[in-house]
Design a protein around this motif. Structure first.
Motif, short mmCIF file in Angstrom:
data_model
loop_
_atom_site.label_atom_id
_atom_site.label_comp_id
_atom_site.label_asym_id
_atom_site.label_seq_id
_atom_site.Cartn_x
_atom_site.Cartn_y
_atom_site.Cartn_z
N GLU A 74 56.10 -45.50 -76.72
CA GLU A 74 57.28 -44.67 -76.51
C GLU A 74 57.41 -44.56 -74.99
N VAL A 75 58.58 -44.94 -74.47
CA VAL A 75 58.71 -44.97 -73.01
C VAL A 75 60.00 -44.31 -72.55
N LEU A 76 59.97 -43.85 -71.31
CA LEU A 76 61.19 -43.33 -70.69
C LEU A 76 61.58 -44.28 -69.56
N MET A 77 62.81 -44.75 -69.60
CA MET A 77 63.29 -45.64 -68.55
C MET A 77 63.74 -44.77 -67.35
N SER A 78 64.02 -45.41 -66.23
CA SER A 78 64.32 -44.62 -65.03
C SER A 78 65.59 -43.77 -65.19
N ASP A 79 66.51 -44.19 -66.08
CA ASP A 79 67.73 -43.38 -66.26
C ASP A 79 67.52 -42.25 -67.27
N GLY A 80 66.31 -42.12 -67.79
CA GLY A 80 66.01 -41.02 -68.72
C GLY A 80 66.14 -41.44 -70.18
N GLU A 81 66.48 -42.71 -70.43
CA GLU A 81 66.62 -43.16 -71.82
C GLU A 81 65.23 -43.25 -72.48
N LEU A 82 65.12 -42.67 -73.69
CA LEU A 82 63.84 -42.72 -74.42
C LEU A 82 63.87 -43.90 -75.38
N ARG A 83 62.88 -44.77 -75.31
CA ARG A 83 62.88 -45.93 -76.21
C ARG A 83 61.54 -46.06 -76.92
N ASN A 84 61.61 -46.44 -78.19
CA ASN A 84 60.39 -46.74 -78.95
C ASN A 84 60.32 -48.24 -79.09
N ILE A 85 59.35 -48.87 -78.50
CA ILE A 85 59.34 -50.33 -78.49
C ILE A 85 58.07 -50.86 -79.16
N TYR A 86 58.22 -52.00 -79.77
CA TYR A 86 57.08 -52.64 -80.42
C TYR A 86 57.32 -54.14 -80.43
N PRO A 87 56.26 -54.95 -80.60
CA PRO A 87 56.45 -56.41 -80.56
C PRO A 87 57.16 -56.89 -81.81
N ASP A 88 58.12 -57.76 -81.65
CA ASP A 88 58.87 -58.27 -82.79
C ASP A 88 59.35 -59.66 -82.42
N SER A 89 58.53 -60.67 -82.73
CA SER A 89 58.88 -62.02 -82.29
C SER A 89 60.10 -62.56 -83.05
N ALA A 90 60.46 -61.91 -84.19
CA ALA A 90 61.64 -62.38 -84.93
C ALA A 90 62.86 -61.50 -84.63
N ALA A 91 62.82 -60.78 -83.51
CA ALA A 91 63.90 -59.84 -83.19
C ALA A 91 65.27 -60.53 -83.23
N LYS A 92 66.25 -59.85 -83.84
CA LYS A 92 67.59 -60.47 -83.99
C LYS A 92 68.59 -59.85 -83.00
#
Ligand SMILES: Cc1cc2nc3c(=O)[nH]c(=O)nc-3n(C[C@H](O)[C@H](O)[C@H](O)COP(=O)(O)OP(=O)(O)OC[C@H]3O[C@@H](n4cnc5c(N)ncnc54)[C@H](O)[C@@H]3O)c2cc1C
Ligand SMILES: NC(=O)C1=CN([C@@H]2O[C@H](COP(=O)(O)OP(=O)(O)OC[C@H]3O[C@@H](n4cnc5c(N)ncnc54)[C@H](OP(=O)(O)O)[C@@H]3O)[C@@H](O)[C@H]2O)C=CC1
Ligand SMILES: CC(C)=CCC[C@@H](C)[C@H]1CC[C@H]2C3=C(CC[C@]12C)[C@@]1(C)CC[C@H](O)C[C@@H]1CC3
Length: 525
Positions: free
Chosen positions: A187-205
């Protein structure tokens, strides 16, 4: 690059005398003051954590704390993004000898308030924790429930955030890789304050999922220069109460390298942990551990090495191999994981020279070890100069098939023993640690910690020779240590392609320092 050459200044006789006193009598301050303080701090923090677990307040508090950080970031944005962003964690708390200079004029973001375990999911076999959660906290929480992290680095105060944005290895790494490889989501916060939940997904569409996938691989080793980590999800595995540890003596360097290579078989279902110690260039010990429910017969030895009155682990290993070629012991799991904590690997022998004495152990060692952060915060300047001149703290990660050459070089340049050898499996993934000529390979961490008496040792010149060797074999240098590589040499060692791409497309360039400026020697004091 501005290479620091402070060591060229020779100390005066008086300075040498003061250094001598400070070095040999530091215990006069450490034993009566730092030990009780460390003990008190650890006890209070443990009680606090128990209460937080009991009332299960961490998940709600997490939302509030992340909201506060978002506010901080929004304010920084509305003020025109004028300064660089760094984590607020103060330098004295971090697990490295140096204090960050790059934090001085930067905006400090309050990720240091995030230090709770958030969720255990036994169906998915994961644990979610805030970045300030330490390895000591995790082992204390997970092991009684019958679980552990596949890679649980040994020093109690190492944090989840530091091990992901830096790196981490341990004796489970020969099977599972580095700490980053046991992570399944951030779970990360980008510099503009956006909260993102990221995980590896090699088949990402979708475009967003593709972006998140590549961001996931860019974070390890990035030193907090892409985004702020606010939580991480890590794999857990079932564990048993003990580790059945087999100690095998090796008598030549050849034997150590051959045997360690043979023993680092990640597909073996008999071995769960591999590490080795070299006590001289020739004499060493390989330790192979296996999860176990305990001894089958009463003749077998149970050794709770974590108890306060027990010998420092590395001295126990040396004693064992001096007596017998091979021995087996059953060690309680948590004692095993933190086996190098009590003596801070072998650093405590310089700080409390009688720390391993039987009388001291029985009477005082229940307060041990002193907290590394407290030692760091109270290192007098005179001692820092001495450490600069003759003390080495380095971990070089090299392919296992180059170990012999690496040890020969360490012996020639610094001759510090014990040397810590920890094999780890490295799978080629995108990111800073991308392998350039293999899909996977067994590496080994060669760790040197201590004072060198080697003639001709020079902190910068010697380290640069070691770094040059490591680059030549496609190895990596751990970035918590003193790094004297130039920017170009750093880019030769680490693959910056994904890192630079992510920084340029995720509004990082004006927000965070460049990674090199955080890890180079001139960025730290
Ligand atoms: C100008 C520029 C533009 C770029 N544009 C893009 C872009 O549009 N998309 C992009 O992805 N990168 C882009 N990159 C980044 C660069 O190509 C990366 O290094 C790349 O993402 C990873 O490729 P690789 O060869 O390191 O890994 P590869 O092994 O070739 O991986 C390719 C893709 O698969 C994913 N992947 C690899 N291994 C795994 C794994 N074990 N599990 C799950 N997923 C995995 C990676 O995240 C990556 O998206 C760009 C770089 C630059 C400089
Ligand atoms: N067995 C092992 O593997 C051992 C590893 N180590 C090393 O110690 C370090 C870990 O020490 P620790 O004190 O826990 O960590 P640190 O506070 O030293 O953090 C390490 C890096 O990670 C960044 N970071 C930490 N938390 C976050 C976060 N929430 N979001 C973004 N970036 C973050 C820090 O950024 P910033 O500079 O902004 O604070 C810093 O650059 C690692 O570098 C590790 O390699 C040391 C001993 C043993
Ligand atoms: C196992 C791996 C990969 C690394 C272990 C590194 C540690 C041995 C060092 C990390 C931070 C170091 C510090 C000290 C000793 C060595 C480390 C724990 C000191 C305690 C040495 C004495 C100084 O006064 C303070 C140092 C703080 C950092």
């Amino acid at each position: 690059m501005n290479l620091i050459d402070e060591d060229d200044e020779k100390p005066t006789r008086w300075e040498k005398f003061v250094e001598f006193i400070m070095f040999h009598f530091r215990w006069v301050f450490v034993v009566p003051f730092l030990l009780p303080l460390s003990f008190l701090f650890n006890t209070l923090f443990e009680i606090r954590n128990k209460i937080i677990h009991a009332v299960n307040s961490a998940p709600n508090a997490h939302v509030r704390k992340v909201g506060f950080i978002q506010e901080q970031l929004k304010e920084w944005n509305s003020n025109g993004r004028k300064t660089k962003l760094v984590n607020a964690r103060p330098g004295w708390l971090t697990m490295s000898f140096r204090f960050p200079l790059y934090k001085e004029n930067a905006t400090k973001i309050a990720t240091d308030k995030l230090f709770d375990i958030l969720e255990l999911d036994v169906e998915k076999m994961t644990v979610k924790a805030e970045p300030g959660v330490t390895m000591g906290q995790l082992s204390r929480y997970l092991i009684p429930l019958g679980y552990t992290l596949p890679v649980l680095p040994e020093l109690d105060d190492l944090t989840v955030g530091g091990l992901i944005n830096g790196c981490g290895v341990e004796s489970g790494s020969f099977k599972y890789g580095m700490f980053q490889h046991i992570c399944t989501g951030y779970e990360v916060l980008m510099s503009d304050g956006e909260l993102r939940n990221i995980y590896p997904d090699s088949a990402a569409k979708t475009e967003q999922a593709k972006q998140d996938n590549s961001l996931f691989f860019a974070i390890p080793w990035s030193q907090g220069t892409i985004c702020f980590l606010t939580a991480a999800t890590m794999r857990i595995i079932p564990c048993k109460k003990y580790v059945k540890l087999t100690y095998k003596k090796t008598e030549t360097l050849d034997e150590m390298c051959e045997q360690l290579t043979e023993d680092s078989d990640r597909y073996s279902d008999k071995v769960d942990f591999v590490e080795a110690l070299l006590f001289t260039k020739d004499k060493g010990c390989i330790m192979l551990g296996e999860f176990s429910e305990g001894p089958d017969t009463q003749d077998e030895v149970v050794n709770p090495i974590g108890r306060w009155y027990k010998k420092w682990f590395y001295t126990h290993v040396e004693d064992l191999i001096n007596k017998k070629h091979e021995s087996i012991e059953y060690i309680p799991l948590r004692d095993y994981y933190h086996r190098h904590s009590k003596s801070i690997f072998w650093e405590l022998r310089d700080i409390v020279p009688f720390g391993n004495n039987v009388l001291f152990r029985y009477l005082m060692a229940w307060m041990c070890p002193p907290k590394i952060a407290f030692l760091k915060a109270t290192t007098p300047n005179v001692l820092r100069k001495l450490y600069d001149r003759s003390h080495v703290i380095q971990d070089m990660l090299v392919p296992l098939d180059t170990l012999e050459k690496c040890i020969e070089l360490f012996h020639k340049e610094i001759e510090i023993y014990p040397l810590w050898l920890c094999p780890f499996y490295l799978k080629s993934q995108p990111g800073l640690m991308k392998l350039r000529n293999a899909t996977h390979k067994m590496y080994v961490d060669v760790g040197a910690y201590g004072v060198t008496a080697k003639d001709g040792y020079h902190h910068e010149r010697t380290t640069r020779r070691l770094e040059s060797f490591v680059r030549s074999v496609n190895g990596f240098q751990m970035t918590y240590a003193d790094i004297y590589m130039t920017r170009a040499e750093y880019a030769e060692m680490f693959d910056r392609t994904l890192y630079d791409w992510k920084r340029s497309t995720s509004k990082c360039l004006d927000a965070f320092p460049d990674i090199y400026d955080k890890i180079c020697r001139s960025g730290r004091r």
